[in-house]
Motif scaffolding. Structure first.
Motif, PDB file in Angstrom:
ATOM      1  N   GLN A 175      -5.387   1.739   4.134  1.00 56.62           N
ATOM      2  CA  GLN A 175      -4.360   1.817   5.172  1.00 56.62           C
ATOM      3  C   GLN A 175      -4.936   2.188   6.537  1.00 56.62           C
ATOM      4  OE1 GLN A 175      -0.641   3.931   4.137  1.00 56.62           O
ATOM      5  NE2 GLN A 175      -1.459   4.069   2.071  1.00 56.62           N
TER       6      GLN A 175
ATOM      7  N   PRO B  27      -4.015  -5.184   5.650  1.00 56.15           N
ATOM      8  CA  PRO B  27      -3.044  -4.129   5.333  1.00 56.15           C
ATOM      9  C   PRO B  27      -1.778  -4.173   6.184  1.00 56.15           C
ATOM     10  CG  PRO B  27      -5.264  -3.231   5.444  1.00 56.15           C
ATOM     11  CD  PRO B  27      -5.345  -4.627   5.960  1.00 56.15           C
TER      12      PRO B  27
ATOM     13  N   VAL C  99       2.551   0.631   6.823  1.00 57.75           N
ATOM     14  CA  VAL C  99       1.373   0.589   7.693  1.00 57.75           C
ATOM     15  C   VAL C  99       1.765   0.072   9.076  1.00 57.75           C
ATOM     16  CG1 VAL C  99      -0.891  -0.478   8.024  1.00 57.75           C
ATOM     17  CG2 VAL C  99      -0.218   0.312   5.747  1.00 57.75           C
TER      18      VAL C  99
ATOM     19  N   ASP D  56       1.859  -4.559   4.921  1.00 58.64           N
ATOM     20  CA  ASP D  56       2.657  -3.443   4.403  1.00 58.64           C
ATOM     21  C   ASP D  56       3.530  -2.874   5.515  1.00 58.64           C
ATOM     22  OD1 ASP D  56       2.766  -1.238   2.088  1.00 58.64           O
ATOM     23  OD2 ASP D  56       2.744  -0.230   4.028  1.00 58.64           O
TER      24      ASP D  56
ATOM     25  N   LEU E  97       0.812  -1.215   0.000  1.00 59.64           N
ATOM     26  CA  LEU E  97       0.000   0.000   0.000  1.00 59.64           C
ATOM     27  C   LEU E  97       0.845   1.264   0.000  1.00 59.64           C
ATOM     28  CD1 LEU E  97      -2.644  -1.258   2.567  1.00 59.64           C
ATOM     29  CD2 LEU E  97      -2.913  -1.108   0.096  1.00 59.64           C
ATOM     30  N   SER E  98       1.947   1.258   0.718  1.00 59.96           N
ATOM     31  CA  SER E  98       2.808   2.452   0.751  1.00 59.96           C
ATOM     32  C   SER E  98       3.382   2.732  -0.629  1.00 59.96           C
ATOM     33  CB  SER E  98       3.929   2.264   1.768  1.00 59.96           C
ATOM     34  OG  SER E  98       3.398   2.060   3.068  1.00 59.96           O
TER      35      SER E  98
END
Length: 590
Positions: A158, A436, A442, A439, A127-128
């Motif tokens: 996130q 999430p 996160v 990640d 996600l980042s």
């Protein structure tokens, strides 16, 4: 090496493009096949044929043709983007990401490749990285609706609800008719405590006035005469492996077929085993995925549906604009969304007096609230749930609190409250489980929040989750006490925890999403686990943590307790629902 195309091949390509514009795919495909055989160095023919192969569901053949295209034209960004799509279909995700990235190196402004890369990264729970890719694109194209909308989705995934809300608002500034952004905004407002009930209600009414929800001039549906049985229609995108299925399946199974005929309208993009099982429960099954709102509404009207249920509200895949076309004389929303739809076309919302106490909440709904006498829902425990085992504190020597809720519900305010609890129960641990958390960015953000609350990272375990239902539920064996989230309580997670013998401490608020825990726990005889303030929440969790013998007894008797509760009384809750529906139908015919 640059491709060389003869004048005849260029003429052939122009003719093929004309055929494609006229929708003559078969003839275009045949001419391209011949052209590729005759002139293997014609990159344009290889590319166009690859596109057609992809549309035909032949990603491997498409990828081979795109590789040939790129050998001739290495910087063909459209071919690189198409190759990424084909490789993604083949499950070769790293190679797909590399192809999208290569297209962006050639042309950083190529938004389609950028969005495809971000979506791939998001699905891979990177996600980042997805956020960074999208922000770089927005710097180049600040007015891009698609980039801004996808950034909002990545932020929401996130757990950064406030930032997601801002990005959804920006999307709507750029495109006021963006239905998905508007519905996602409404849903996201429920996660953060900064938004009041009145504010959220006003947002729903504002959304209802937007273009996607404006009804046509006059419904022109042709309806058959009413039959002997009341025809009930359930419309949902979640007739699949989804939380909503666990709450609607027991009702579909228990409906009195002598009095009611059950239709399911499935807006399901990817059917699965749950879809197949539900299809066998309905009297009539209609696949409306891909149908326009007009055609879906016309189909429902032709089926003679008397009472039409929305099971999704403002969530992904819902078809609320269909309801604005009034395909049924009575329209009801239930289960899939914790609030009003804001639509004049929606007549009623099903709830109970615990989740929505009579009073001010009634005035903050565009629908009339219909309260079932006990519980607003009933739950079907997963058949593959593992057997219960004693709570882990016996072997560990310390208490493990846990939350398996959607990470969007784990707000900074929630972490502050849990941090307070962990400071007071000094030897306890906390297990958070959510996808999430795969990640690294996160994970760092969550751990930093706990450090700010004086809780060392070593006391927090972050689990990205397991692929199967049984494997997911087995993780409750690692938890002694579940902590509900606020202001958006858990529903499925609370039911799952209770079925696995884990008590749930819930903080209750004013609106439905912060009172679901109160309804579920009270209906299971566990009202004492429902608290009314943050101080009471911490005190209750601390009390339960001290009494380890009661924890063992609770777990041992958990399933029998649920079996005796309204939550698992599918027959009783369905009959209560049917009583309400029969009264609605009788009243409408007077």
């Amino acid at each position: 090496m640059a491709s060389e195309q003869s004048a005849p091949s260029q003429a052939q390509l122009k003719y093929v493009e004309l055929l494609l514009r006229k929708g003559m795919q078969e003839e275009a495909r045949a001419r391209l096949e011949e052209l590729v055989r005759q002139e293997p160095g014609c990159a344009g023919a290889c590319y166009l044929l690859a596109v057609l192969k992809g549309e035909d569901g032949l990603p491997r053949e498409a990828a081979e043709l795109l590789a040939r295209t790129l050998a001739l034209e290495p910087e063909n960004t459209k071919a690189l983007n198409a190759l990424g799509g084909a490789l993604r279909q083949l499950g070769e995700l790293e190679r797909a990401a590399a192809a999208f990235a290569a297209a962006l190196r050639v042309d950083p402004s190529f938004s389609e490749a950028r969005i495809n890369l971000a979506l791939l990264l998001k699905e891979a729970l990177r996600l980042s990285e997805a956020e960074l890719v999208l922000r770089e694109g927005i710097e180049l194209a600040p007015d891009s609706v698609r980039l801004t909308y996808n950034l909002a989705n990545v932020l929401h995934a996130q757990g950064r609800s406030l930032e997601a809300v801002a990005a959804y608002r920006e999307t709507l500034r750029l495109d006021p008719d963006h239905l998905d952004a508007r519905q996602n905004l409404l849903f996201a407002l429920h996660y953060a405590p900064q938004f009041s009930r009145r504010h959220i209600y006003a947002e729903h009414l504002s959304a209802a006035r937007s273009r996607p929800f404006r009804p046509p001039r006059e419904p022109d549906h042709v309806r058959p005469a009413p039959g002997d049985r009341i025809r009930i229609g359930y419309l949902s995108p979640d007739f699949r492996g989804h939380a909503v299925a666990s709450f609607i399946e027991p009702v579909l199974r228990q409906h009195d077929r002598d009095r009611f005929e059950i239709f399911c309208y499935a807006n399901v993009a990817t059917p699965d085993a749950t879809t197949q099982r539900l299809q066998g429960v309905a009297d009539q099954w209609r696949d409306i995925h891909g149908l326009t709102d007009h055609n879906a509404a016309a189909l429902i009207a032709r089926d003679g549906i008397d009472i039409l249920f929305d099971l999704a509200g403002h969530t992904s895949g819902s078809r609320l604009p269909v309801f604005c076309r009034r395909p049924a004389p009575i329209q009801v929303t239930w289960i899939g969304y914790p609030d009003t739809t804001g639509l004049k076309a929606m007549d009623y919302r099903i709830t109970d007096a615990l989740a929505d106490p009579p009073g001010a909440g009634d005035r903050l709904h565009s629908e009339r609230l219909l309260r079932l006498p006990r519980s607003f829902c009933c739950y079907l425990p997963p058949a593959e749930a593992p057997d219960l085992v004693p709570p882990p504190c016996g072997a560990n020597g310390y208490i493990t609190f846990g939350s398996f809720n959607n990470l969007s519900k784990v707000t900074p305010e929630m972490i502050a409250l849990w941090g307070r609890l962990l400071r007071e129960v000094a030897d306890a641990r906390l297990l958070l489980k959510a996808k999430p958390l795969a990640d690294q960015g996160v994970r760092r953000r969550i751990l930093d929040r706990f450090r700010e609350q004086g809780v060392a990272a070593g006391r927090i375990e972050l689990d990205p989750g397991q692929p199967g239902t049984r494997e997911h539920l087995e993780q409750y064996r690692r938890v002694d006490i579940a902590l509900d989230t606020f202001p958006y309580n858990g529903t499925t997670t609370t039911c799952e925890a209770l079925w696995m013998g884990v008590p749930v401490i819930s903080l209750s608020g004013e609106r439905h999403c912060s009172r679901t825990g109160a309804s579920l726990l009270t209906n299971c005889g566990l009202a004492d686990l429902v608290t009314q303030s943050e101080a009471a929440f911490v005190d209750m969790a601390r009390q339960v943590a001290r009494d380890r013998e009661t924890l063992r007894e609770f777990r041992a008797g958990a399933r029998e307790r649920l079996r005796r509760s309204p939550l698992l009384d599918a027959v009783g809750v369905t009959r209560e629902l049917e009583t309400v529906l029969a009264e609605l139908w009788a009243t409408s015919r007077r």
